[in-house]
Write an enzyme that holds these catalytic residues in place. Structure first.
Site, mmCIF file in Angstrom:
data_model
loop_
_atom_site.group_PDB
_atom_site.id
_atom_site.type_symbol
_atom_site.label_atom_id
_atom_site.label_comp_id
_atom_site.label_asym_id
_atom_site.label_seq_id
_atom_site.Cartn_x
_atom_site.Cartn_y
_atom_site.Cartn_z
ATOM 1 N N HIS A 50 0.654 -1.215 -0.006
ATOM 2 C CA HIS A 50 0.024 -0.050 0.095
ATOM 3 C C HIS A 50 0.849 1.250 0.131
ATOM 4 O O HIS A 50 0.202 2.236 -0.163
ATOM 5 C CB HIS A 50 -1.094 0.231 1.006
ATOM 6 C CG HIS A 50 -1.970 -1.020 1.323
ATOM 7 N ND1 HIS A 50 -2.555 -1.632 0.512
ATOM 8 C CD2 HIS A 50 -2.156 -1.716 2.431
ATOM 9 C CE1 HIS A 50 -3.173 -2.768 0.816
ATOM 10 N NE2 HIS A 50 -2.860 -2.795 2.345
ATOM 11 N N ASP A 100 3.764 -8.668 1.039
ATOM 12 C CA ASP A 100 4.059 -9.470 2.081
ATOM 13 C C ASP A 100 3.463 -10.840 2.436
ATOM 14 O O ASP A 100 3.794 -11.804 2.432
ATOM 15 C CB ASP A 100 4.561 -8.731 3.456
ATOM 16 C CG ASP A 100 3.464 -7.652 3.653
ATOM 17 O OD1 ASP A 100 2.326 -7.760 3.383
ATOM 18 O OD2 ASP A 100 3.916 -7.045 4.920
#
Length: 485
Positions: free
Chosen positions: A79, A240
């Site tokens: 993000h 991730d």
């Protein structure tokens, strides 16, 4: 000399590199270097610090090993917004996922279009964590920088650019920006036109690679800085948690509890997931399917904070929590120390209820662990409400999974055994899986199955904690009402 692949996890707190045998997956070396510390609500980092940490971590992983690094995969925190100019130089520090200063822009997006619309169109509902509100904020507050911006990236995209010179991304990270529709496989430039303003978006946005595509060969200067074979291939990379799912071998029906700076509960599905309430993010995974998840801002930083307040180390904090009696009136913590993403309460702060003059250090320690896990169990219930099965293994990952207190609380609150697997660095391991797949010319799914890690521990339920779950929901409702104390 052994041919190895390097899996990179560029997280909020640090960069970790794992070197694994490109054929067998055996772990050869590990290295780690810290990132600058952030303190939300303002949370920014200079991307150059990520590169410098990668150089250090790669050198530590290579030390004392006679290896040839033939492939690299990069996983990173999702993000965050990286803006670069025409020469590729970064124009300002990157705003990270846990920077909540764009909460006003996020609220305006949901006011303009209801949550159900966003969920249907792009799979996620805007919050301050996503890239889109940060981009709106940049255009509104720093027109000069926005005018000079020629490339947009999230952290893993930028690191892949440093490795290959190509502006590319993958479905997993693209689907967390707020302007990519994974089900349709396309950037939603109409959303960007409406809420940020008209631009030549095709020139600004990275190319979205397929799950098994390579980003390219490593650049000579990057190979020299990192000690990598000049002919090494770089995989598409990913978010991730998305790569962690591959690292732990997450299968259909399994559910993962990830305990790091953030807390994440996620599963894997072949089909898109739409939550009109906006509680579940229906993002893509790195194999062509989807990774519905609920992410909280507050996980191990909560127990870090409690350890600091009690002046103990983590092992002692775990011991204190496990020694605490499960009294029905024990303290309960709504663990919104840095605001919260799930639920969307960016201005909230932590709230500890049930204190008496008899409250003990053990109970305070336990409240920290329970407060973190209760938020994630709430997320699991949101997944279950959408019909996502959780009949397989419950797997704890991340740094917090090393604590028996976290594992025991999860087991007790879910009523299921909690497993750990031989993947202490799940994201780095998943990035190595992806790199190996590209180097070997096979699929990420195939290498995931081939390298599936062994189970290393099983923590069985030992107590009924439903009483604290009910009290937690009552306390969380006070936060949702906007009351400040």
């Amino acid at each position: 000399m052994i041919d190895v692949v390097a899996g990179v996890d560029s997280s909020t707190q640090s960069c970790t590199v794992e070197l694994r045998d490109a054929t067998t997956g055996a772990l050869i070396g590990t290295g780690r270097a810290p990132h600058p510390i952030t303190h939300p609500p303002v949370s920014t980092q200079d991307p150059q610090a990520w590169w410098e940490a990668l150089v250090l971590a790669m050198a530590a992983a290579r030390a004392d090993h006679d290896v040839r690094i033939v492939g690299v995969g990069v996983g990173a925190q999702c993000h965050g917004l990286v803006v670069s100019g025409a020469d590729g130089g970064v124009l300002r520090p990157a705003r990270l996922w846990n920077d909540t200063t764009s909460a006003g822009q996020a609220a305006a997006l949901v006011q303009a279009r209801p949550a159900a619309w966003w969920a249907e169109q792009i799979g996620v509902v805007p919050s301050a964590a996503l890239t889109l509100p940060k981009l709106v904020q940049l255009a509104e507050t720093d027109a000069e920088t926005w005018g000079r911006t020629r490339h947009l990236a999230v952290p893993h995209d930028w690191l892949t650019f440093r490795l290959t010179g190509r502006h590319v991304t993958d479905r997993s990270d693209a689907s967390g920006t707020g302007y990519y529709a994974a089900a349709a496989g396309q950037w939603r430039t109409d959303i960007l036109d409406e809420f940020v303003g008209p631009r030549d978006w095709a020139a600004l946005l990275p190319e979205v690679l397929g799950p098994d595509e390579a980003a390219g060969r490593i650049l000579p200067e990057a190979a020299a800085a990192l000690g990598i074979d000049p002919a090494a291939v770089v995989s598409a990379g990913g978010g991730d948690q998305h790569l962690a799912a591959q690292g732990i071998g997450l299968g259909a029906g399994d559910i993962a509890y990830s305990l790091g700076t953030s807390g994440v509960v996620f599963a894997t599905t072949p089909d898109p997931v739409v939550d009109p309430r906006g509680a579940v993010d229906g993002v893509a995974n790195v194999t062509g399917g989807y990774l519905p998840l609920v992410c909280t801002l507050n996980a191990t930083k909560v127990t870090d904070t409690m350890a600091r307040l009690l002046a103990v180390d983590h092992a002692t904090l775990t011991a204190l929590a496990l020694d605490a009696p499960l009294a029905p009136d024990r303290p309960v913590l709504a663990a919104y120390l840095d605001g919260e993403r799930s639920p969307r309460l960016p201005a909230a702060r932590g709230m500890l209820a049930g204190l008496t003059t008899a409250t003990s250090r053990e109970q305070l320690a336990l409240a920290a662990f329970e407060g973190v896990v209760l938020g994630l169990v709430r997320g699991e219930r949101a997944l279950a409400d959408l019909g996502i099965p959780v009949t397989g293994n419950t797997i704890a990952i991340g740094g917090g999974a090393r604590s028996l207190a976290y594992r025991q609380v999860i087991a007790d609150l879910t009523g299921r055994p909690v497993h750990t697997v031989d993947a202490p660095e799940g994201t780095a391991r998943g990035a190595a899986v992806q790199a190996a797949a590209v180097w070997r010319g096979t699929t990420v799914a195939a290498v995931t199955a081939e390298w599936r890690p062994e189970i290393t521990s099983v923590t069985a339920p030992a107590a009924d904690r439903t009483d604290i779950a009910d009290r937690y929901l009552e306390l969380a409702e006070l936060q949702a009402d906007g009351r400040r104390f």
